[in-house]
Design a protein around this motif. Structure first.
Motif, PDB file in Angstrom:
ATOM      1  N   ASN A  85      -8.481  15.993  18.793  1.00  0.00           N
ATOM      2  CA  ASN A  85      -9.016  16.924  19.994  1.00  0.00           C
ATOM      3  C   ASN A  85      -9.321  18.353  19.368  1.00  0.00           C
ATOM      4  O   ASN A  85     -10.262  19.174  19.547  1.00  0.00           O
ATOM      5  CB  ASN A  85      -8.285  17.092  20.976  1.00  0.00           C
ATOM      6  CG  ASN A  85      -8.557  15.611  21.812  1.00  0.00           C
ATOM      7  OD1 ASN A  85      -9.439  14.972  21.766  1.00  0.00           O
ATOM      8  ND2 ASN A  85      -7.466  15.501  22.765  1.00  0.00           N
ATOM      9  N   LEU A  94     -13.159   7.932  19.182  1.00  0.00           N
ATOM     10  CA  LEU A  94     -13.293   6.903  19.648  1.00  0.00           C
ATOM     11  C   LEU A  94     -11.900   5.878  19.587  1.00  0.00           C
ATOM     12  O   LEU A  94     -11.529   5.988  18.336  1.00  0.00           O
ATOM     13  CB  LEU A  94     -14.427   6.230  19.184  1.00  0.00           C
ATOM     14  CG  LEU A  94     -14.871   4.733  19.534  1.00  0.00           C
ATOM     15  CD1 LEU A  94     -16.309   4.409  19.011  1.00  0.00           C
ATOM     16  CD2 LEU A  94     -13.794   3.528  19.044  1.00  0.00           C
ATOM     17  N   LEU A 109      -7.274   6.800  26.945  1.00  0.00           N
ATOM     18  CA  LEU A 109      -8.593   7.367  26.832  1.00  0.00           C
ATOM     19  C   LEU A 109      -8.759   8.537  27.652  1.00  0.00           C
ATOM     20  O   LEU A 109      -9.784   9.626  27.239  1.00  0.00           O
ATOM     21  CB  LEU A 109      -9.769   6.248  27.786  1.00  0.00           C
ATOM     22  CG  LEU A 109      -9.578   4.820  27.249  1.00  0.00           C
ATOM     23  CD1 LEU A 109     -10.493   3.732  28.011  1.00  0.00           C
ATOM     24  CD2 LEU A 109     -10.418   5.082  25.945  1.00  0.00           C
ATOM     25  N   GLU A 110      -7.793   8.619  28.712  1.00  0.00           N
ATOM     26  CA  GLU A 110      -8.087  10.304  29.272  1.00  0.00           C
ATOM     27  C   GLU A 110      -7.382  11.336  28.341  1.00  0.00           C
ATOM     28  O   GLU A 110      -7.707  12.724  28.769  1.00  0.00           O
ATOM     29  CB  GLU A 110      -7.373  10.334  30.560  1.00  0.00           C
ATOM     30  CG  GLU A 110      -8.197   9.441  31.951  1.00  0.00           C
ATOM     31  CD  GLU A 110      -7.321   9.149  32.873  1.00  0.00           C
ATOM     32  OE1 GLU A 110      -6.273  10.358  33.350  1.00  0.00           O
ATOM     33  OE2 GLU A 110      -7.408   8.423  33.726  1.00  0.00           O
ATOM     34  N   ILE A 112      -8.403  11.804  25.491  1.00  0.00           N
ATOM     35  CA  ILE A 112      -9.422  11.972  24.542  1.00  0.00           C
ATOM     36  C   ILE A 112     -10.019  13.320  25.083  1.00  0.00           C
ATOM     37  O   ILE A 112     -10.593  13.242  26.240  1.00  0.00           O
ATOM     38  CB  ILE A 112     -10.579  11.122  24.200  1.00  0.00           C
ATOM     39  CG1 ILE A 112      -9.725   9.947  23.350  1.00  0.00           C
ATOM     40  CG2 ILE A 112     -11.625  11.536  23.591  1.00  0.00           C
ATOM     41  CD1 ILE A 112     -10.755   8.689  23.258  1.00  0.00           C
ATOM     42  N   HIS A 113     -10.352  14.218  24.407  1.00  0.00           N
ATOM     43  CA  HIS A 113     -11.177  15.642  25.193  1.00  0.00           C
ATOM     44  C   HIS A 113     -12.540  15.040  25.647  1.00  0.00           C
ATOM     45  O   HIS A 113     -13.130  14.466  24.905  1.00  0.00           O
ATOM     46  CB  HIS A 113     -11.238  16.677  24.167  1.00  0.00           C
ATOM     47  CG  HIS A 113     -11.740  18.045  24.834  1.00  0.00           C
ATOM     48  ND1 HIS A 113     -12.824  18.107  25.429  1.00  0.00           N
ATOM     49  CD2 HIS A 113     -10.957  18.957  25.096  1.00  0.00           C
ATOM     50  CE1 HIS A 113     -13.031  19.437  25.866  1.00  0.00           C
ATOM     51  NE2 HIS A 113     -11.887  20.072  25.904  1.00  0.00           N
ATOM     52  N   PRO A 114     -12.861  15.512  26.749  1.00  0.00           N
ATOM     53  CA  PRO A 114     -13.967  14.821  27.530  1.00  0.00           C
ATOM     54  C   PRO A 114     -15.303  15.095  26.480  1.00  0.00           C
ATOM     55  O   PRO A 114     -16.391  14.437  26.394  1.00  0.00           O
ATOM     56  CB  PRO A 114     -14.114  15.528  28.703  1.00  0.00           C
ATOM     57  CG  PRO A 114     -12.876  15.830  29.178  1.00  0.00           C
ATOM     58  CD  PRO A 114     -12.031  16.152  27.941  1.00  0.00           C
ATOM     59  N   LYS A 116     -15.580  15.207  23.310  1.00  0.00           N
ATOM     60  CA  LYS A 116     -15.595  14.320  22.136  1.00  0.00           C
ATOM     61  C   LYS A 116     -15.509  12.912  22.619  1.00  0.00           C
ATOM     62  O   LYS A 116     -15.504  11.988  21.351  1.00  0.00           O
ATOM     63  CB  LYS A 116     -14.398  14.624  21.194  1.00  0.00           C
ATOM     64  CG  LYS A 116     -14.481  16.206  20.843  1.00  0.00           C
ATOM     65  CD  LYS A 116     -13.256  16.302  19.879  1.00  0.00           C
ATOM     66  CE  LYS A 116     -13.456  17.818  19.240  1.00  0.00           C
ATOM     67  NZ  LYS A 116     -12.727  17.920  17.922  1.00  0.00           N
ATOM     68  N   ASP A 117     -15.604  12.469  23.792  1.00  0.00           N
ATOM     69  CA  ASP A 117     -15.530  11.366  24.300  1.00  0.00           C
ATOM     70  C   ASP A 117     -16.980  10.291  24.297  1.00  0.00           C
ATOM     71  O   ASP A 117     -17.452  10.263  25.124  1.00  0.00           O
ATOM     72  CB  ASP A 117     -15.074  11.309  25.806  1.00  0.00           C
ATOM     73  CG  ASP A 117     -15.003   9.874  26.438  1.00  0.00           C
ATOM     74  OD1 ASP A 117     -14.922   9.019  26.048  1.00  0.00           O
ATOM     75  OD2 ASP A 117     -15.494   9.978  27.728  1.00  0.00           O
ATOM     76  N   ASP A 119     -17.607   7.466  23.783  1.00  0.00           N
ATOM     77  CA  ASP A 119     -17.687   6.256  24.503  1.00  0.00           C
ATOM     78  C   ASP A 119     -17.950   6.471  25.669  1.00  0.00           C
ATOM     79  O   ASP A 119     -18.392   5.407  26.390  1.00  0.00           O
ATOM     80  CB  ASP A 119     -16.118   5.507  24.049  1.00  0.00           C
ATOM     81  CG  ASP A 119     -16.502   4.139  23.144  1.00  0.00           C
ATOM     82  OD1 ASP A 119     -17.435   3.763  22.828  1.00  0.00           O
ATOM     83  OD2 ASP A 119     -15.283   3.761  22.566  1.00  0.00           O
ATOM     84  N   HIS A 122     -14.006   8.420  29.476  1.00  0.00           N
ATOM     85  CA  HIS A 122     -13.206   9.612  30.291  1.00  0.00           C
ATOM     86  C   HIS A 122     -13.683   9.596  31.788  1.00  0.00           C
ATOM     87  O   HIS A 122     -14.732   9.825  31.702  1.00  0.00           O
ATOM     88  CB  HIS A 122     -13.243  10.713  29.501  1.00  0.00           C
ATOM     89  CG  HIS A 122     -12.296  11.521  29.950  1.00  0.00           C
ATOM     90  ND1 HIS A 122     -12.232  12.115  31.101  1.00  0.00           N
ATOM     91  CD2 HIS A 122     -11.100  12.191  29.365  1.00  0.00           C
ATOM     92  CE1 HIS A 122     -11.233  12.969  31.343  1.00  0.00           C
ATOM     93  NE2 HIS A 122     -10.466  13.114  30.214  1.00  0.00           N
ATOM     94  N   ASN A 125     -16.531  12.000  32.158  1.00  0.00           N
ATOM     95  CA  ASN A 125     -18.059  11.555  31.521  1.00  0.00           C
ATOM     96  C   ASN A 125     -18.415  10.539  32.560  1.00  0.00           C
ATOM     97  O   ASN A 125     -19.599  10.459  32.865  1.00  0.00           O
ATOM     98  CB  ASN A 125     -17.775  11.101  30.206  1.00  0.00           C
ATOM     99  CG  ASN A 125     -17.909  12.280  29.471  1.00  0.00           C
ATOM    100  OD1 ASN A 125     -18.756  13.022  29.424  1.00  0.00           O
ATOM    101  ND2 ASN A 125     -17.099  12.108  28.349  1.00  0.00           N
TER     102      ASN A 125
END
Ligand code: NAD
Length: 296
Positions: A85, A94, A109-110, A112-114, A116-117, A119, A122, A125
């Protein structure tokens, strides 16, 4: 006989377009970077991850895989994600699913910084995508299906799209995208508790199947002229293959091809498009970073 919708060819064209955009970013001093976190030794996951990072590299992006042991703790995994992050050279992160049962995948999954998400899993997103905000990362498979329909000139406005499956990563975001202004489709979602599935699938102008059951959709379940998008990926034993298995979708391809107007094969349909949209999202993340770092 149905026309084949060739996801490999559409992907080839899109990736050539993106390679140009990557070169432009590189000239400005930024190499888009994707980091994939793989926990454990699941062979299917290893194969998916390898094809994702390989695709990055062929475009001139930086693709790296971080292999973590099957018994990695939640705290150790979170520490790896924290590091990614805050790494300015990493634009997309990912975490390959499925995760081992001891890891809470939603919390992972939460983490991960939105921004950089790539996939798009989050909740931030997912929410942005649901309200049609262009800052959202759209999950790669639904995004790939939309792009495929657009590039194949398959109209969706006013069409009845029937989706089989109600997953968070494919079907729900796809329904929301297809009913939005622009695509303007009428969408029906069906799932494992839908009684008389065929009564719904027979109404479809466009039928999208994302279940994971070989031959779920047979020729008598579709109307003539339907467009069929087969998302399913099922491994079936195949002695003639060096790998000992082959991939098939959820649709009885040969029989449904006799009735449909167009159909995606498995492999070579939705699969390559999913990876292509992952590259597109990584590019979007790198561009957004460049824009954010410019003085206003
Ligand atoms: P999932 O595995 O989370 O859920 C399956 C869905 O199918 C559920 O919503 C369930 O209600 C529904 N279902 C099960 N049996 C049914 C039945 N008899 N009739 C109607 N609905 C039924 O879904 P997923 O993660 O979207 O994956 C679905 C398939 O798509 C899998 O084969 C997966 O490997 C594949 N997939 C492919 C790609 C790709 O890039 N090609 C990407 C994601 C998923």
């Amino acid at each position: 006989m149905a026309r084949n919708i060739d996801g490999t060819e559409i992907s080839r064209v899109m990736r050539a377009e993106m390679a140009q955009q990557v070169a432009e970013l590189q000239a400005a001093g930024v190499t888009p970077g994707l980091s994939v976190v793989l926990v454990g030794n699941n062979p299917a996951s290893q194969a998916y991850v390898a094809s994702k990072t390989r695709a990055c590299e062929t475009l001139g992006m930086k693709g790296q895989t971080l292999n973590l042991p099957e018994d990695v703790s939640k705290e150790e995994l979170f520490a790896v994600i924290d590091r990614l992050n805050s790494d300015a050279t990493v634009h997309g992160i990912l975490v390959q699913l499925p995760l081992p049962a001891h890891l809470p995948y939603k919390a992972v999954l939460e983490h991960i910084h939105p921004d950089k998400d790539v996939d798009g899993f989050h909740p931030q997103n997912a929410g942005l995508a649901f309200v049609g905000d262009p800052r959202a990362f759209i999950p790669c498979t639904p995004a790939g299906i939309l792009e495929m329909l657009r590039r194949e000139n398959i109209p969706t406005r006013g069409k009845h799209v029937v989706i089989v499956g109600r997953s968070l990563i494919v079907s729900k975001p796809l329904a929301s995208l297809l009913m939005a202004p622009g695509p303007d489709a009428t969408v029906t979602i069906t799932h494992r508790h839908t009684p008389d599935l065929a009564a719904f699938t027979r109404q479809a102008d466009i039928l999208i199947v994302a279940v994971g059951k070989q031959n779920l959709i047979t020729a008598d379940m579709v109307k003539p002229g339907v467009v069929v998008i087969d998302v399913g990926q099922n491994r079936v034993p195949d002695a003639s293959s060096a790998r000992g298995f082959k991939m098939v979708g959820d649709v009885d391809f040969d029989a449904v091809s006799q009735v449909a107007e167009a159909i995606t094969p498995v492999p070579g349909g939705v699969g390559p498009m999913t990876i292509t949209m992952l590259l597109a999202n990584t590019l979007q993340a790198a561009r957004a970073r460049v824009t954010r770092s410019q003085p206003s």
